[in-house]
Design a protein around this motif. Structure first.
Motif, PDB file in Angstrom:
ATOM      1  N   THR A 129      -9.808 -10.200 -25.604  1.00  0.00           N
ATOM      2  CA  THR A 129      -8.641 -10.674 -26.234  1.00  0.00           C
ATOM      3  C   THR A 129      -8.522 -12.321 -26.626  1.00  0.00           C
ATOM      4  O   THR A 129      -9.504 -12.889 -26.111  1.00  0.00           O
ATOM      5  N   ASN A 130      -7.361 -12.542 -26.925  1.00  0.00           N
ATOM      6  CA  ASN A 130      -7.053 -13.935 -27.320  1.00  0.00           C
ATOM      7  C   ASN A 130      -5.833 -14.244 -26.416  1.00  0.00           C
ATOM      8  O   ASN A 130      -5.125 -13.238 -25.946  1.00  0.00           O
ATOM      9  N   ALA A 131      -5.219 -15.592 -26.500  1.00  0.00           N
ATOM     10  CA  ALA A 131      -3.825 -15.800 -25.769  1.00  0.00           C
ATOM     11  C   ALA A 131      -2.703 -14.932 -26.293  1.00  0.00           C
ATOM     12  O   ALA A 131      -1.995 -14.238 -25.577  1.00  0.00           O
ATOM     13  N   ASP A 132      -2.703 -14.651 -27.644  1.00  0.00           N
ATOM     14  CA  ASP A 132      -1.651 -13.861 -28.263  1.00  0.00           C
ATOM     15  C   ASP A 132      -1.809 -12.244 -28.001  1.00  0.00           C
ATOM     16  O   ASP A 132      -0.837 -11.770 -27.776  1.00  0.00           O
ATOM     17  N   GLU A 133      -2.929 -12.088 -27.977  1.00  0.00           N
ATOM     18  CA  GLU A 133      -3.149 -10.506 -27.690  1.00  0.00           C
ATOM     19  C   GLU A 133      -2.861 -10.208 -26.035  1.00  0.00           C
ATOM     20  O   GLU A 133      -2.292  -9.106 -25.799  1.00  0.00           O
ATOM     21  N   MET A 134      -3.116 -11.194 -25.313  1.00  0.00           N
ATOM     22  CA  MET A 134      -2.762 -10.965 -23.895  1.00  0.00           C
ATOM     23  C   MET A 134      -1.387 -10.988 -23.695  1.00  0.00           C
ATOM     24  O   MET A 134      -0.760 -10.165 -22.845  1.00  0.00           O
ATOM     25  N   ALA A 135      -0.415 -11.915 -24.432  1.00  0.00           N
ATOM     26  CA  ALA A 135       0.783 -11.690 -24.340  1.00  0.00           C
ATOM     27  C   ALA A 135       1.497 -10.268 -24.729  1.00  0.00           C
ATOM     28  O   ALA A 135       2.258  -9.719 -24.260  1.00  0.00           O
ATOM     29  N   GLU A 136       0.668  -9.895 -25.804  1.00  0.00           N
ATOM     30  CA  GLU A 136       1.300  -8.506 -26.443  1.00  0.00           C
ATOM     31  C   GLU A 136       0.976  -7.515 -25.366  1.00  0.00           C
ATOM     32  O   GLU A 136       1.694  -6.717 -25.231  1.00  0.00           O
ATOM     33  N   ILE A 137      -0.341  -7.504 -24.648  1.00  0.00           N
ATOM     34  CA  ILE A 137      -0.539  -6.619 -23.930  1.00  0.00           C
ATOM     35  C   ILE A 137       0.237  -6.604 -22.487  1.00  0.00           C
ATOM     36  O   ILE A 137       0.801  -5.448 -22.168  1.00  0.00           O
ATOM     37  N   ARG A 138       0.848  -7.756 -22.048  1.00  0.00           N
ATOM     38  CA  ARG A 138       1.623  -7.815 -21.115  1.00  0.00           C
ATOM     39  C   ARG A 138       2.917  -6.948 -21.428  1.00  0.00           C
ATOM     40  O   ARG A 138       3.637  -6.364 -20.603  1.00  0.00           O
ATOM     41  N   ALA A 139       3.464  -7.522 -22.466  1.00  0.00           N
ATOM     42  CA  ALA A 139       4.689  -6.920 -22.828  1.00  0.00           C
ATOM     43  C   ALA A 139       4.603  -5.399 -23.007  1.00  0.00           C
ATOM     44  O   ALA A 139       5.518  -4.704 -22.730  1.00  0.00           O
ATOM     45  N   LEU A 140       3.330  -4.920 -23.543  1.00  0.00           N
ATOM     46  CA  LEU A 140       3.230  -3.309 -23.635  1.00  0.00           C
ATOM     47  C   LEU A 140       3.395  -2.832 -22.046  1.00  0.00           C
ATOM     48  O   LEU A 140       3.824  -2.003 -22.168  1.00  0.00           O
ATOM     49  N   TYR A 186     -15.344 -25.224 -27.934  1.00  0.00           N
ATOM     50  CA  TYR A 186     -15.317 -24.259 -27.101  1.00  0.00           C
ATOM     51  C   TYR A 186     -14.151 -23.299 -27.321  1.00  0.00           C
ATOM     52  O   TYR A 186     -13.720 -22.436 -26.698  1.00  0.00           O
ATOM     53  N   THR A 187     -13.593 -23.505 -28.696  1.00  0.00           N
ATOM     54  CA  THR A 187     -12.158 -22.865 -28.864  1.00  0.00           C
ATOM     55  C   THR A 187     -12.346 -21.057 -28.748  1.00  0.00           C
ATOM     56  O   THR A 187     -11.449 -20.465 -28.160  1.00  0.00           O
ATOM     57  N   ALA A 188     -13.152 -20.656 -29.285  1.00  0.00           N
ATOM     58  CA  ALA A 188     -13.463 -19.290 -29.279  1.00  0.00           C
ATOM     59  C   ALA A 188     -13.587 -18.698 -27.711  1.00  0.00           C
ATOM     60  O   ALA A 188     -13.320 -17.521 -27.421  1.00  0.00           O
ATOM     61  N   LEU A 189     -14.292 -19.619 -26.741  1.00  0.00           N
ATOM     62  CA  LEU A 189     -14.353 -19.347 -25.416  1.00  0.00           C
ATOM     63  C   LEU A 189     -13.179 -19.545 -24.771  1.00  0.00           C
ATOM     64  O   LEU A 189     -12.515 -18.450 -23.941  1.00  0.00           O
ATOM     65  N   THR A 190     -12.344 -20.590 -24.653  1.00  0.00           N
ATOM     66  CA  THR A 190     -11.442 -20.791 -23.970  1.00  0.00           C
ATOM     67  C   THR A 190     -10.169 -19.984 -24.656  1.00  0.00           C
ATOM     68  O   THR A 190      -9.352 -19.457 -23.466  1.00  0.00           O
ATOM     69  N   LEU A 249     -11.817   4.084 -24.611  1.00  0.00           N
ATOM     70  CA  LEU A 249     -12.518   2.942 -25.382  1.00  0.00           C
ATOM     71  C   LEU A 249     -11.750   2.954 -26.580  1.00  0.00           C
ATOM     72  O   LEU A 249     -11.523   3.846 -27.642  1.00  0.00           O
ATOM     73  N   LEU A 250     -10.993   1.583 -26.863  1.00  0.00           N
ATOM     74  CA  LEU A 250     -10.100   1.565 -27.895  1.00  0.00           C
ATOM     75  C   LEU A 250     -10.732   0.091 -28.679  1.00  0.00           C
ATOM     76  O   LEU A 250     -10.083  -0.841 -28.602  1.00  0.00           O
ATOM     77  N   PRO A 251     -12.017   0.258 -29.300  1.00  0.00           N
ATOM     78  CA  PRO A 251     -12.372  -0.976 -30.148  1.00  0.00           C
ATOM     79  C   PRO A 251     -11.713  -1.060 -31.288  1.00  0.00           C
ATOM     80  O   PRO A 251     -11.355  -0.109 -31.946  1.00  0.00           O
ATOM     81  N   ARG A 252     -11.789  -2.555 -31.751  1.00  0.00           N
ATOM     82  CA  ARG A 252     -11.109  -2.951 -33.012  1.00  0.00           C
ATOM     83  C   ARG A 252     -11.897  -2.162 -33.978  1.00  0.00           C
ATOM     84  O   ARG A 252     -11.336  -1.728 -35.005  1.00  0.00           O
ATOM     85  N   SER A 253     -13.258  -2.402 -34.271  1.00  0.00           N
ATOM     86  CA  SER A 253     -14.120  -1.736 -35.234  1.00  0.00           C
ATOM     87  C   SER A 253     -15.540  -1.820 -34.560  1.00  0.00           C
ATOM     88  O   SER A 253     -15.958  -2.224 -33.266  1.00  0.00           O
ATOM     89  N   GLU A 254     -16.604  -1.119 -35.388  1.00  0.00           N
ATOM     90  CA  GLU A 254     -17.691  -1.221 -34.935  1.00  0.00           C
ATOM     91  C   GLU A 254     -18.232  -2.513 -34.879  1.00  0.00           C
ATOM     92  O   GLU A 254     -19.313  -2.855 -34.112  1.00  0.00           O
ATOM     93  N   GLU A 255     -17.889  -3.496 -35.718  1.00  0.00           N
ATOM     94  CA  GLU A 255     -18.596  -4.789 -35.842  1.00  0.00           C
ATOM     95  C   GLU A 255     -18.104  -5.539 -34.485  1.00  0.00           C
ATOM     96  O   GLU A 255     -18.567  -6.691 -34.155  1.00  0.00           O
ATOM     97  N   GLU A 256     -16.862  -5.220 -34.004  1.00  0.00           N
ATOM     98  CA  GLU A 256     -16.273  -5.930 -33.017  1.00  0.00           C
ATOM     99  C   GLU A 256     -15.739  -4.920 -31.645  1.00  0.00           C
ATOM    100  O   GLU A 256     -14.579  -4.730 -31.412  1.00  0.00           O
ATOM    101  N   PRO A 257     -16.602  -4.163 -31.246  1.00  0.00           N
ATOM    102  CA  PRO A 257     -16.549  -3.236 -30.340  1.00  0.00           C
ATOM    103  C   PRO A 257     -15.837  -3.768 -28.911  1.00  0.00           C
ATOM    104  O   PRO A 257     -15.444  -3.167 -28.195  1.00  0.00           O
ATOM    105  N   TRP A 258     -16.034  -5.212 -28.818  1.00  0.00           N
ATOM    106  CA  TRP A 258     -15.460  -5.568 -27.629  1.00  0.00           C
ATOM    107  C   TRP A 258     -13.866  -5.941 -27.853  1.00  0.00           C
ATOM    108  O   TRP A 258     -13.256  -6.120 -26.638  1.00  0.00           O
ATOM    109  N   ARG A 259     -13.406  -5.884 -29.059  1.00  0.00           N
ATOM    110  CA  ARG A 259     -11.942  -6.335 -29.105  1.00  0.00           C
ATOM    111  C   ARG A 259     -11.022  -5.152 -29.206  1.00  0.00           C
ATOM    112  O   ARG A 259     -11.329  -4.173 -29.504  1.00  0.00           O
ATOM    113  N   PHE A 260      -9.864  -5.203 -28.581  1.00  0.00           N
ATOM    114  CA  PHE A 260      -8.751  -4.101 -28.722  1.00  0.00           C
ATOM    115  C   PHE A 260      -8.407  -3.941 -29.932  1.00  0.00           C
ATOM    116  O   PHE A 260      -7.958  -4.769 -30.628  1.00  0.00           O
TER     117      PHE A 260
END
Length: 491
Positions: A252-263, A290-294, A209-220
């Motif tokens: 993730t969001n769009a930018d992070e998915m692009a970074e994950i793909r590159a990695l 719906y910005t946060a969802l889309t 598990l690689l959570p961003r923080s305890e407040e946002e455990p769902w983010r990478f």
């Protein structure tokens, strides 16, 4: 002995989300525990099932206020098609287009589903219906395991005959590829990931598990992700939660998915998206509300494989999941059946499903999906999801304004999807909050720990949702729970 009222399966909505103790007791007492020598007959069984057994089921499909699990509710079109699927009981393991339309319809339905979710049919030619997202995640882990070990062997100079777990087994393939560890990198994954890791031989302990923080455990934590991918002699599968199940947030969001793909491309990793809970957010309009969802499901088309559940947005019967992958050839290599005369087929326009998934004996799951998609169309699905989000956010806003309750993980209503996670501010009430809510029977929620404390989870997933009506029911119950607790403490 008490007999519960026979339900009307054509028109009525059950008023209770879960059955009464009397109905449960009657159903248990009515169970036939010794196999009869002479059959009881169809008419007897019909009466037994409808009068004794059915009233002891949950109202998850028929009661609009069942929120314990995101089970959805079966649409009339899906229910009718499911009856036809059982009646004709098609063999959907081998593509035999001169004998049955079944597998052609399945392939067509999967393409329609890709159209609904804006996932390219061309980019994702590997597609299959499964028993559910758990099975789909298992398929994704099996393909990811195959890919990353073969990729590792290519990188050490074995491009002509890369190490194949499907052919050699995991021990021999890893030895040839110089791989000493296969890791799955995730944040707040669904429990089915651990099951999949166990079944495909990677192991539950391989999930990191690689959570961003305890407040946002769902983010990478993207820096930690890059570091883990760079580990020597380690093959990696990246597991992205497109909709975390406890609080409904996105990894993730769009930018992070692009970074994950590159990695992933840099390190020979496989990217798998678990969209069982959140994939349907791709049907929402791209508006500020719906910005946060889309954004949470943006760019998931960069993944190698994607999973989803048809019982959520599509409201088709359990069990029905789906799986998409870019790597059709790899999918066929991993799930290929040994040559057998009765399994063979010369048709290639539609790959035989027996070479695409776990099962050979398969239920015709595509037919209810096909019927429901065509009966309702794109606009209905968008409107449904908007109503579900509207109800969840209205309940969330009530909780934020209530002195008795607290919205989790924070008060940001703009990030609320279909789940409302909350707790009572009173520790004494919070300890029994879920039981108190569920005691009302016509509303049912689930409970779970959140950051070491109990919480209640309300998940909106039914097509029967009516924002005004259902909001009123929820508020009435929550306020009654507070009044009852106050009466207890002052008595």
């Amino acid at each position: 002995m008490m007999l519960c009222v026979e339900p009307d399966f054509t028109t009525a909505e059950v008023s209770q989300a879960v059955p009464s103790e009397e109905c449960l007791a009657h159903a248990r007492a009515s169970l036939v525990t010794s196999l009869p020598k002479t059959g009881l007959g169809f008419e007897h069984i019909k009466k037994h099932l409808l009068t004794d057994i059915a009233p002891a089921f949950t109202g998850s499909s028929r009661c609009p206020n069942y929120y314990a699990y995101t089970t959805g509710a079966v649409t009339d079109a899906a229910l009718y098609a499911d009856w036809i699927a059982s009646t004709y009981d098609q063999n959907v393991q081998v593509h035999l287009p001169n004998e049955s339309i079944a597998t052609t319809l399945e392939s067509t339905t999967l393409r329609l589903l890709q159209q609904l979710l804006s996932i390219s049919e061309t980019d994702f030619p590997g597609r299959i219906f499964t028993t559910g997202a758990t099975a789909s995640n298992l398929v994704g882990m099996a393909l990811g395991r195959e890919f990353v070990v073969a990729e590792a062997s290519r990188r050490i100079g074995l491009p002509a005959h890369p190490a194949s777990i499907a052919e050699l087994g995991i021990l021999e393939a890893c030895a040839r590829a110089g791989v000493h560890d296969v890791q799955i990198l995730a944040t707040a994954p669904h429990s089915s990931l651990y099951k999949a890791a166990s079944v495909v031989g990677i192991g539950r302990d391989s999930v990191v598990l690689l959570p961003r923080s305890e407040e946002e455990p769902w983010r990478f934590d993207m820096e930690a992700l890059a570091g883990r991918l760079a580990a020597d002699a380690t093959a990696s599968i990246i597991f992205v939660s497109a909709g975390e199940v406890s609080a409904g947030r996105f990894a993730t969001n769009a930018d992070e998915m692009a970074e994950i793909r590159a990695l992933a491309d840099r390190h020979g990793a496989w990217v798998h998206v678990d969209g069982a809970f959140g994939l349907q957010a791709r049907v929402l309009p791209h508006t500020e509300a719906y910005t946060a969802l889309t954004d949470g499901v943006a760019a998931i088309q960069l993944a190698d494989s994607i999973t989803g559940d048809a019982h959520k947005l599509l409201n088709c019967p359990y069990d029905c999941g789906f799986f998409f992958t870019r790597h059709l050839d790899l999918q066929q290599a991993v799930f290929r059946n040994p040559n057998s005369a009765y399994l063979s087929t010369t048709a290639r326009a539609v790959p035989s499903p027996l070479n695409l998934g776990l099962e050979n004996s398969r239920r015709f799951r595509a037919l209810p999906v096909y019927a429901s998609l065509l009966a309702h169309g794109r606009t209905w699905h968008q409107d449904l999801l908007e109503r579900q989000v509207a109800l969840a956010r209205r309940i969330a806003a009530y909780i934020v304004g209530s002195p008795a309750y607290e919205l989790l993980p924070n008060a940001d209503i703009g990030r609320v999807y279909m789940v409302v996670l909350f707790r009572a501010r009173s520790e004494a009430l919070n300890a029994r909050l879920v039981a108190c809510i569920n005691a009302f029977k016509h509303l049912h929620v689930s409970g779970l720990p959140w950051r070491g404390r109990s919480a209640a989870r309300l998940a909106v997933g039914t097509w029967r949702v009516d924002v005004e009506r259902d909001f009123t029911v929820v508020v009435e119950v929550l306020e009654a729970v507070v009044r009852d607790h106050s009466d207890r403490t002052t008595a």
